[in-house]
Design an enzyme around this catalytic site. Structure first.
Site, PDB file in Angstrom:
ATOM      1  N   GLY A   1       1.000  -1.191   0.128  1.00 39.67           N
ATOM      2  CA  GLY A   1      -0.059   0.014   0.011  1.00 39.67           C
ATOM      3  C   GLY A   1       0.807   1.186  -0.179  1.00 39.67           C
ATOM      4  O   GLY A   1       2.204   1.179   0.054  1.00 39.67           O
ATOM      5  N   SER A   2       0.070   2.608  -0.140  1.00 31.17           N
ATOM      6  CA  SER A   2       0.902   3.691  -0.444  1.00 31.17           C
ATOM      7  C   SER A   2       1.673   3.997   1.015  1.00 31.17           C
ATOM      8  O   SER A   2       2.418   4.633   0.871  1.00 31.17           O
ATOM      9  CB  SER A   2      -0.219   4.691  -0.611  1.00 31.17           C
ATOM     10  N   THR A   3       1.145   3.881   2.057  1.00 30.22           N
ATOM     11  CA  THR A   3       1.638   4.097   3.401  1.00 30.22           C
ATOM     12  C   THR A   3       3.065   3.412   3.655  1.00 30.22           C
ATOM     13  O   THR A   3       3.983   3.912   4.178  1.00 30.22           O
ATOM     14  CB  THR A   3       0.745   4.072   4.697  1.00 30.22           C
TER      15      THR A   3
ATOM     16  N   ASP B   1       2.709  -2.995   8.469  1.00 32.45           N
ATOM     17  CA  ASP B   1       1.716  -2.937   7.279  1.00 32.45           C
ATOM     18  C   ASP B   1       0.720  -1.814   7.287  1.00 32.45           C
ATOM     19  O   ASP B   1       0.245  -1.437   8.515  1.00 32.45           O
ATOM     20  CB  ASP B   1       0.841  -4.373   7.000  1.00 32.45           C
ATOM     21  N   GLY B   2      -0.140  -1.326   6.247  1.00 28.02           N
ATOM     22  CA  GLY B   2      -0.994  -0.557   6.174  1.00 28.02           C
ATOM     23  C   GLY B   2      -2.569  -1.043   6.595  1.00 28.02           C
ATOM     24  O   GLY B   2      -2.742  -2.330   6.782  1.00 28.02           O
TER      25      GLY B   2
ATOM     26  N   GLY C   1      -7.233  -5.050   2.217  1.00 26.32           N
ATOM     27  CA  GLY C   1      -7.412  -5.839   1.218  1.00 26.32           C
ATOM     28  C   GLY C   1      -7.883  -4.931   0.073  1.00 26.32           C
ATOM     29  O   GLY C   1      -8.144  -5.245  -1.060  1.00 26.32           O
ATOM     30  N   GLY C   2      -7.897  -3.480   0.412  1.00 25.69           N
ATOM     31  CA  GLY C   2      -8.271  -2.654  -0.819  1.00 25.69           C
ATOM     32  C   GLY C   2      -7.337  -2.866  -1.971  1.00 25.69           C
ATOM     33  O   GLY C   2      -7.711  -2.439  -3.048  1.00 25.69           O
TER      34      GLY C   2
ATOM     35  N   GLU D   1      -0.992 -10.628   3.043  1.00 27.07           N
ATOM     36  CA  GLU D   1      -0.543  -9.824   4.067  1.00 27.07           C
ATOM     37  C   GLU D   1      -1.102 -10.425   5.543  1.00 27.07           C
ATOM     38  O   GLU D   1      -0.357 -10.443   6.738  1.00 27.07           O
ATOM     39  CB  GLU D   1      -1.626  -8.403   3.923  1.00 27.07           C
TER      40      GLU D   1
END
Length: 278
Positions: free
Chosen positions: A72-74, A127-128, A141-142, A149
């Site tokens: 993810g982005s973070t 993790d984000g 899960g987006g 994960e």
């Protein structure tokens, strides 16, 4: 652990927040164009992600550790900080990815790549999340990587979440409106979706790809259903019930897994949420 609090990491205070003075063109109350407003809030969210990611890496990663790297982005900021510390402090770190994206980030930063075959026990996983509620129950899960994960998080002694203020809620569904992701075997997506609606109501939709014809396909070759639930549930029971449906590979519900969440806030602080004592 039952501590909850807000910490301000002044050394990481972004110039963006310091610039919100009386002469700043980014003050939301006085911005006259939607473009300026949008840019300001995007910058704010990105700085919040960075603050949360840096705080988690600084507080939980030490030399001679095996680290699970989320998606993810973070997480992009978390890997940036991890690589920076490896260079500056000469840390000995082994990284286990949760997705193709995470694997590429690890390689691009010159970090040591491994897998669960060689390192089945991790010291920490970072993790984000798409949403974090007051009890640190997560929706993930987006981005479609929920199964890997959850596997990596389950192999870690400590599982830490990083996110920005837009992902924090008191109850699941307040912030994340796209539904609970469920990874399913392709041939079973219709009966699984029907069974979930029968059991819990709402609507379960097959996630369709944006830049290709057909559904989204996970790294495991499966489909994703997004279940839009209509009310708050006992998420532990829901998670167990859904996983018992034939054809379900994994759910995006992370219940009693995360021990701490770092949430970058709008004012430049980092709020720490710890899981309630169980």
């Amino acid at each position: 652990m039952c501590f909850r609090g807000t910490l301000l990491f002044t050394k990481l205070q972004p110039a963006f927040f310091l610039s919100l003075s009386a002469t700043s063109s980014c003050r939301p109350l006085f911005v006259t164009t939607s473009l300026k407003t949008s840019t300001c809030f995007v910058n704010m969210a990105e700085e919040a992600k960075k603050l949360a990611a840096y705080a988690a890496v600084d507080n939980h990663v030490q030399s001679n550790q095996v680290v699970g790297v989320g998606s993810g982005s973070t997480i992009v900021y978390a890997v940036d900080r991890l690589a920076e510390r490896v260079r500056q402090e000469k840390l000995n770190i082994i990284c286990v990815p949760t997705s193709f994206q995470a694997r590429q980030l690890i390689l691009q930063h010159g970090l040591m790549l491994s897998d669960l075959d060689r390192h089945p026990e991790l010291d920490v996983a970072i993790d984000g999340a798409d949403e974090v509620d007051a009890a640190l129950t997560l929706i993930k899960g987006g981005g479609g990587c929920l199964t890997q994960e959850k596997i990596v998080a389950g192999c870690a002694r400590h599982f830490v979440v990083v996110a920005d203020y837009r992902k924090a809620s008191e109850a699941l569904g307040q912030q994340w409106k796209k539904g609970l992701p469920l990874e399913v075997v392709p041939m079973a997506y219709v009966p699984v979706s029907r069974k979930i609606v029968q059991l819990f109501g709402g609507q379960a939709n097959l996630r369709m790809a944006v830049n290709k014809a057909g559904p989204v396909v996970t790294d495991n070759g499966n489909f994703i259903l997004d279940w839009k639930f209509e009310r708050t549930h006992c998420w532990k029971d829901v998670n167990s019930a859904i996983k018992m449906i034939p054809g379900v590979v994994e759910t995006g519900l992370f219940v009693n897994m995360a021990e701490r969440a770092y949430l970058g806030m709008e004012d430049g602080s980092v709020q720490i949420r710890d899981a309630p004592v169980r």
